[in-house]
Design a protein around this motif. Structure first.
Motif, PDB file in Angstrom:
ATOM      1  N   VAL A 120       7.302  -2.364 -15.292  1.00 16.51           N
ATOM      2  CA  VAL A 120       7.553  -1.204 -16.157  1.00 16.51           C
ATOM      3  C   VAL A 120       6.301  -0.344 -16.276  1.00 16.51           C
ATOM      4  N   ASP A 121       5.165  -0.978 -16.418  1.00 24.29           N
ATOM      5  CA  ASP A 121       3.913  -0.240 -16.641  1.00 24.29           C
ATOM      6  C   ASP A 121       3.323   0.279 -15.327  1.00 24.29           C
ATOM      7  N   GLY A 122       2.828   1.518 -15.368  1.00 21.42           N
ATOM      8  CA  GLY A 122       2.104   2.080 -14.239  1.00 21.42           C
ATOM      9  C   GLY A 122       2.958   2.639 -13.125  1.00 21.42           C
ATOM     10  N   ILE A 123       4.279   2.625 -13.277  1.00 19.77           N
ATOM     11  CA  ILE A 123       5.189   3.131 -12.235  1.00 19.77           C
ATOM     12  C   ILE A 123       5.833   4.422 -12.729  1.00 19.77           C
ATOM     13  N   ASP A 124       5.624   5.526 -12.010  1.00 21.91           N
ATOM     14  CA  ASP A 124       6.217   6.798 -12.425  1.00 21.91           C
ATOM     15  C   ASP A 124       7.350   7.246 -11.516  1.00 21.91           C
ATOM     16  N   CYS A 125       7.640   6.478 -10.468  1.00 23.90           N
ATOM     17  CA  CYS A 125       8.746   6.805  -9.564  1.00 23.90           C
ATOM     18  C   CYS A 125       9.265   5.519  -8.947  1.00 23.90           C
ATOM     19  N   ILE A 126      10.591   5.356  -8.954  1.00 24.20           N
ATOM     20  CA  ILE A 126      11.222   4.236  -8.265  1.00 24.20           C
ATOM     21  C   ILE A 126      12.085   4.785  -7.144  1.00 24.20           C
ATOM     22  N   LEU A 127      11.836   4.315  -5.939  1.00 22.88           N
ATOM     23  CA  LEU A 127      12.654   4.673  -4.787  1.00 22.88           C
ATOM     24  C   LEU A 127      13.721   3.604  -4.570  1.00 22.88           C
ATOM     25  N   VAL A 128      14.893   4.029  -4.129  1.00 20.45           N
ATOM     26  CA  VAL A 128      15.925   3.098  -3.673  1.00 20.45           C
ATOM     27  C   VAL A 128      16.201   3.462  -2.222  1.00 20.45           C
ATOM     28  N   HIS A 129      15.998   2.506  -1.330  1.00 20.19           N
ATOM     29  CA  HIS A 129      16.050   2.804   0.103  1.00 20.19           C
ATOM     30  C   HIS A 129      16.920   1.794   0.833  1.00 20.19           C
ATOM     31  N   ASP A 130      17.792   2.284   1.695  1.00 18.82           N
ATOM     32  CA  ASP A 130      18.648   1.417   2.495  1.00 18.82           C
ATOM     33  C   ASP A 130      17.908   0.958   3.745  1.00 18.82           C
ATOM     34  N   ALA A 131      17.893  -0.342   3.982  1.00 15.76           N
ATOM     35  CA  ALA A 131      17.243  -0.865   5.183  1.00 15.76           C
ATOM     36  C   ALA A 131      17.871  -0.300   6.448  1.00 15.76           C
ATOM     37  N   ALA A 132      19.136   0.073   6.374  1.00 21.12           N
ATOM     38  CA  ALA A 132      19.819   0.620   7.543  1.00 21.12           C
ATOM     39  C   ALA A 132      19.284   1.987   7.946  1.00 21.12           C
ATOM     40  N   ARG A 133      18.572   2.653   7.035  1.00 22.03           N
ATOM     41  CA  ARG A 133      17.905   3.924   7.390  1.00 22.03           C
ATOM     42  C   ARG A 133      16.429   3.579   7.637  1.00 22.03           C
ATOM     43  N   ALA A 134      16.211   2.886   8.725  1.00 19.67           N
ATOM     44  CA  ALA A 134      14.929   2.234   8.963  1.00 19.67           C
ATOM     45  C   ALA A 134      13.849   3.149   9.529  1.00 19.67           C
ATOM     46  N   PHE A 135      14.203   4.373   9.913  1.00 17.11           N
ATOM     47  CA  PHE A 135      13.258   5.196  10.663  1.00 17.11           C
ATOM     48  C   PHE A 135      12.965   6.535   9.986  1.00 17.11           C
ATOM     49  N   VAL A 136      13.004   6.537   8.653  1.00 22.30           N
ATOM     50  CA  VAL A 136      12.724   7.767   7.892  1.00 22.30           C
ATOM     51  C   VAL A 136      11.254   8.161   8.091  1.00 22.30           C
ATOM     52  N   PRO A 137      10.978   9.400   8.467  1.00 18.59           N
ATOM     53  CA  PRO A 137       9.587   9.824   8.611  1.00 18.59           C
ATOM     54  C   PRO A 137       8.845   9.778   7.278  1.00 18.59           C
ATOM     55  N   ALA A 138       7.546   9.521   7.335  1.00 20.82           N
ATOM     56  CA  ALA A 138       6.733   9.401   6.122  1.00 20.82           C
ATOM     57  C   ALA A 138       6.793  10.654   5.272  1.00 20.82           C
ATOM     58  N   GLU A 139       6.854  11.821   5.910  1.00 23.89           N
ATOM     59  CA  GLU A 139       6.835  13.071   5.135  1.00 23.89           C
ATOM     60  C   GLU A 139       8.076  13.224   4.258  1.00 23.89           C
ATOM     61  N   VAL A 140       9.208  12.654   4.678  1.00 20.37           N
ATOM     62  CA  VAL A 140      10.415  12.713   3.844  1.00 20.37           C
ATOM     63  C   VAL A 140      10.218  11.858   2.593  1.00 20.37           C
ATOM     64  N   ILE A 141       9.693  10.661   2.780  1.00 18.39           N
ATOM     65  CA  ILE A 141       9.423   9.767   1.647  1.00 18.39           C
ATOM     66  C   ILE A 141       8.468  10.428   0.666  1.00 18.39           C
ATOM     67  N   GLU A 142       7.438  11.034   1.185  1.00 15.76           N
ATOM     68  CA  GLU A 142       6.437  11.667   0.333  1.00 15.76           C
ATOM     69  C   GLU A 142       6.997  12.882  -0.396  1.00 15.76           C
ATOM     70  N   ARG A 143       7.919  13.614   0.243  1.00 15.63           N
ATOM     71  CA  ARG A 143       8.565  14.755  -0.431  1.00 15.63           C
ATOM     72  C   ARG A 143       9.383  14.284  -1.628  1.00 15.63           C
ATOM     73  N   VAL A 144      10.104  13.198  -1.450  1.00 13.85           N
ATOM     74  CA  VAL A 144      10.927  12.669  -2.537  1.00 13.85           C
ATOM     75  C   VAL A 144      10.046  12.280  -3.721  1.00 13.85           C
ATOM     76  N   VAL A 145       8.992  11.521  -3.464  1.00  9.05           N
ATOM     77  CA  VAL A 145       8.112  11.070  -4.539  1.00  9.05           C
ATOM     78  C   VAL A 145       7.434  12.254  -5.225  1.00  9.05           C
ATOM     79  N   ALA A 146       6.957  13.208  -4.446  1.00 14.10           N
ATOM     80  CA  ALA A 146       6.275  14.369  -5.018  1.00 14.10           C
ATOM     81  C   ALA A 146       7.202  15.161  -5.927  1.00 14.10           C
ATOM     82  N   THR A 147       8.477  15.257  -5.576  1.00 10.41           N
ATOM     83  CA  THR A 147       9.427  16.026  -6.378  1.00 10.41           C
ATOM     84  C   THR A 147       9.736  15.313  -7.687  1.00 10.41           C
TER      85      THR A 147
END
Length: 259
Positions: free
Chosen positions: A98-125
């Motif tokens: 609970v402490d120190g986390i400002d974003c939780i991602l939920v990711h499907d293992a079946a989408r195994a090849f997501v580029p890093a920039e997409v992940i970073e866009r989600v977190v930044a938003t």
């Protein structure tokens, strides 16, 4: 602040065929789950400090050992998943710090090849103030709405349609509230659960590389993608001067903390 990721990987993936659960099917010598974790780890700007993976009951220890080399200094927690995806996400969410986390991602293992920039866009938003964020790509097919008898009843304007991918990102309290409210059989992703609470879901640009491995032909597509990326990496390395080559952090064995 830092982020955490929940990966539901307890499903069988029946449409893919075979006896091995989908998340553990191999592409290029590694399981889809390993590819997914490695891809998340590459998104350095996401500041991922905790990976929580929900797996088929009884496989927790084995999967923990398999994934430990790929999470770097992040904490790795492997839990027993449920019969359905929402149950697996809830089981994983229960152990996310609970402490120190400002974003939780939920990711499907079946989408195994997501580029890093997409992940970073989600977190930044999410960090910019959005309660829920999903990566999307335009729909290129014409979509038809059909009635009970199979007849077409409507053709939506595809310019207003998008296909949703993962990882989906959430303000932690919003995701926990959505799961506390429960899910029925009609719920297909965590963003939909948030929508039902009246939460605004923001979209960001996704990637065609973030396709979902669902059917046998998708494995061929995944092999082709890996071959393309390997060729690009070799080309990039050949362009470097001697002494410029460096290793990828977090991939030496034994770095992960399994809890």
């Amino acid at each position: 602040m830092s982020s955490a990721v929940v990966i539901p990987a307890a499903g069988l993936g029946l449409r893919l065929g075979g006896e091995t659960p989908k998340a553990f099917r191999e592409v290029g010598g590694d399981s889809l789950l390993v590819h997914a974790v490695r891809g998340l780890r590459a998104a350095s700007a996401a500041d991922l400090v905790c990976f929580v993976v929900a797996v088929p009951p009884g496989s927790e220890e084995t999967v923990g050992k398999e994934l430990a080399p790929y999470v770097g200094a992040a904490r790795l927690l492997v839990v027993a998943g449920g019969a359905e995806r929402p149950a697996s996400v809830r089981a994983a969410l229960d152990v996310v710090p609970v402490d120190g986390i400002d974003c939780i991602l939920v990711h499907d293992a079946a989408r195994a090849f997501v580029p890093a920039e997409v992940i970073e866009r989600v977190v930044a938003t999410v960090r910019a103030g959005a309660d829920a964020v999903v990566p999307v790509v335009p729909v290129t097919d014409t979509i038809k709405v059909i009635g009970p008898g199979g007849a077409v009843v409507d053709t939506p304007d595809r310019s207003t349609l998008v296909a949703v991918q993962t990882p989906q990102g959430f303000a932690p309290e919003v995701l926990r509230r959505a799961h506390a409210a429960g899910a029925d059989a009609a719920v297909t992703d965590d963003a939909m659960m948030c929508e039902r609470l009246g939460v605004v879901v923001q979209t960001v640009e996704g990637s065609q590389d973030a396709f979902k491995v669902t059917r046998p032909q998708d494995l061929l597509l995944a092999e082709a993608l890996l071959a393309r990326r390997s060729k690009e990496q070799l080309s990039a390395r050949s362009d470097k001067q001697p002494g410029e080559l460096d290793g990828r952090p977090g991939e030496s064995r034994g770095e992960g903390q399994v809890g």
